[in-house]
Write an enzyme that holds these catalytic residues in place. Structure first.
Site, PDB file in Angstrom:
ATOM      1  N   GLY A 158       0.787  -1.225   0.000  1.00 51.04           N
ATOM      2  CA  GLY A 158       0.000   0.000   0.000  1.00 51.04           C
ATOM      3  C   GLY A 158       0.820   1.276   0.000  1.00 51.04           C
ATOM      4  O   GLY A 158       0.269   2.371  -0.094  1.00 51.04           O
ATOM      5  N   ASN A 160       4.113 -11.612  -5.584  1.00 48.55           N
ATOM      6  CA  ASN A 160       5.119 -11.476  -4.535  1.00 48.55           C
ATOM      7  C   ASN A 160       6.078 -12.646  -4.637  1.00 48.55           C
ATOM      8  O   ASN A 160       5.688 -13.807  -4.419  1.00 48.55           O
ATOM      9  CB  ASN A 160       4.459 -11.444  -3.157  1.00 48.55           C
ATOM     10  CG  ASN A 160       3.635 -10.191  -2.967  1.00 48.55           C
ATOM     11  OD1 ASN A 160       4.138  -9.083  -3.110  1.00 48.55           O
ATOM     12  ND2 ASN A 160       2.365 -10.351  -2.671  1.00 48.55           N
ATOM     13  N   ARG A 183       8.276 -14.318  -3.000  1.00 51.50           N
ATOM     14  CA  ARG A 183       8.829 -14.683  -1.692  1.00 51.50           C
ATOM     15  C   ARG A 183       7.781 -15.459  -0.911  1.00 51.50           C
ATOM     16  O   ARG A 183       6.660 -15.624  -1.379  1.00 51.50           O
ATOM     17  CB  ARG A 183       9.201 -13.417  -0.910  1.00 51.50           C
ATOM     18  CG  ARG A 183       8.018 -12.440  -0.781  1.00 51.50           C
ATOM     19  CD  ARG A 183       8.318 -11.256   0.085  1.00 51.50           C
ATOM     20  NE  ARG A 183       7.337 -10.190  -0.025  1.00 51.50           N
ATOM     21  CZ  ARG A 183       6.148 -10.165   0.556  1.00 51.50           C
ATOM     22  NH1 ARG A 183       5.767 -11.193   1.304  1.00 51.50           N
ATOM     23  NH2 ARG A 183       5.331  -9.147   0.412  1.00 51.50           N
TER      24      ARG A 183
END
Length: 446
Positions: free
Chosen positions: A164, A288, A290
């Site tokens: 965000g 993402n 990871r």
């Protein structure tokens, strides 16, 4: 298999990686800042090495210090956890250049998927729908032109970012210049990259993400999906698995996630994030590259240890798990316990933990680096524990979470946590019915 690895992270994820490695017979070095010298991962490590003072830029984000620490201690690989350098392709490249295995995707995958603009491009090539939007914007004038074509409201987003940060909702041309400058500044401060993209802003949606594992050679499986719609300012607070989607839509999103990951020959653990609107339309947001904070709920419903799988894949062990062998059972919920006072706009709360009691019983898991006598440092993320429960169905999981939260005690002078907030959510009728979108917390707190 590796003989020794180094964990380049802190808190509960450092402890999580340490435990997985130790069960695989691997010695663990924990790299830590001066502020974390008495943290639980450091106290439990086979070896610990200080990499700098408290500020992240001088320790957990200090690539030369981390690489030096790995070389000095003889670590064969580095696990970056999440946050910090976990999605930094430069760090992964430098690990490779120094003969150290980066436990995660290849630098090439991280380069191609690490930016939101790059992720959108790959999604389009792999026939995965995206929110109407742009590539990297070159100027505010270009942003104004794109917004006019797409239609307001729009969302400015940091191309290199997440969580965000660097995001601004723009509802009119008059707001664009100020919002563009602010988003660029945030993107530069948080990610050292001021690049922005622009997307159509979808006001109401569910946040659904697909967990994938790949071997880097084209074999990719999904381990179900999670719903992460309980958020505040784009920061996730509660996650659960599986999501509450129509089964046909669920299967379509899972297939899209696998398709995109296969397109880049993805290696290791990764998460593809999707927006799902009330009409059942879904759009890819980002990947993402990871392990995620909320990987725990996927582990609870699948019975798999995702961190061990990460380590095994990075060590070159064959990844032979077939999609048909992954069976998801029951329902899991995770509450992120933060050192914050939710009644004061989630204001950070630090201090010494004097009384500590975590819940137990069937289907309850706690991932935390806290111990009685530990002082929570003011320099880092406020996450202090993750409370995860599993039940036969969502109703039992909610009841179990309510019981587990009521048993949780984290006390010290001036110390507040989000346990009362989570209890309030568990008692909320809309949450219990599953009528949860990303505006849930705003509605709950009024």
């Amino acid at each position: 298999m590796f003989r020794k690895i180094m964990v380049a992270n802190r808190g509960e994820i450092a402890l999580r990686v340490l435990r997985a490695a130790r069960e695989l017979g691997i010695k663990v070095v924990v790299a830590h800042s001066e502020a974390d010298s008495q943290s639980l991962p450091v106290l439990l490590a086979d070896e610990a090495i200080c990499i700098g003072p408290a500020p992240s830029a001088q320790s957990y984000l200090n690539i030369p210090n981390l690489l030096s620490a790995a070389l000095i201690t003889g670590a064969e690989a580095i696990h970056p956890g999440y946050g910090f350098l976990a999605e930094n392709p430069q760090f992964a490249e430098m690990c490779r250049d120094h003969g150290i295995v980066f436990i995660g995707p290849t630098p090439e995958s991280m380069h191609s998927l690490g930016s939101k603009a790059g992720g959108r491009e790959i999604a389009a090539r792999s026939n995965v729908p995206t929110v109407p939007g742009t590539g990297v914007l070159r100027s505010v004038e270009e942003a104004l032109e794109a917004a006019e074509a797409i239609g307001y409201p729009v969302l400015l987003k940091a191309s290199a970012g997440g969580g965000g940060r660097g995001q601004k909702v723009v509802r009119s041309p008059e707001e664009m210049r100020t919002a563009f400058a602010q988003a660029q500044l945030e993107a530069q401060n948080y990610f050292s990259d001021p690049s922005l993209i622009l997307e159509k802003y979808i006001e109401l949606f569910r946040h659904v993400e697909v967990q994938v594992m790949g071997d880097g050679k084209g074999h990719v499986v999904h381990v179900g999906e999670r719903d992460c719609s309980v958020q505040r300012r784009n920061q996730k607070l509660i996650e659960e698995a599986p999501s509450r989607l129509d089964e046909a839509l669920r299967q379509e999103i899972l297939a899209a996630g696998v398709r995109l990951a296969k397109y880049v020959n993805y290696q290791g653990a990764g998460t593809l994030e999707f927006i799902v609107d009330p009409e059942g339309n879904y759009y890819f947001m980002e990947m993402n590259t990871r392990i995620q904070v909320e990987h725990t709920v996927t582990e609870m419903v699948s019975g798999l240890d995702l961190v061990k799988l990460q380590i095994k894949i990075a060590a070159g062990e064959p990844f032979t798990l077939k999609q048909s062998e992954i069976v998801l059972r029951g329902h899991a919920i995770e509450c992120r316990i933060n050192a914050e006072d939710y009644e004061k706009d989630f204001r950070p709360s630090i201090g010494k933990v004097e009384t500590l009691h975590f819940p137990g019983g069937p289907g309850v898991r706690v991932d935390s680096h806290l111990y009685a006598g530990y002082s929570i440092p003011p320099h880092y993320d406020s996450l202090v524990a993750k409370l995860i429960v599993h039940g036969e169905d969502r109703q039992e999981a909610i009841a179990r979470m309510r019981r587990a939260l009521a048993e949780t005690v984290i006390e010290g002078p001036g110390l507040r946590t989000t346990v009362p907030f989570h209890l309030r959510v568990m008692d909320d009728e809309l949450y219990q019915r599953g009528e949860v979108y990303t505006d849930f917390v705003a509605r709950l707190l009024g």
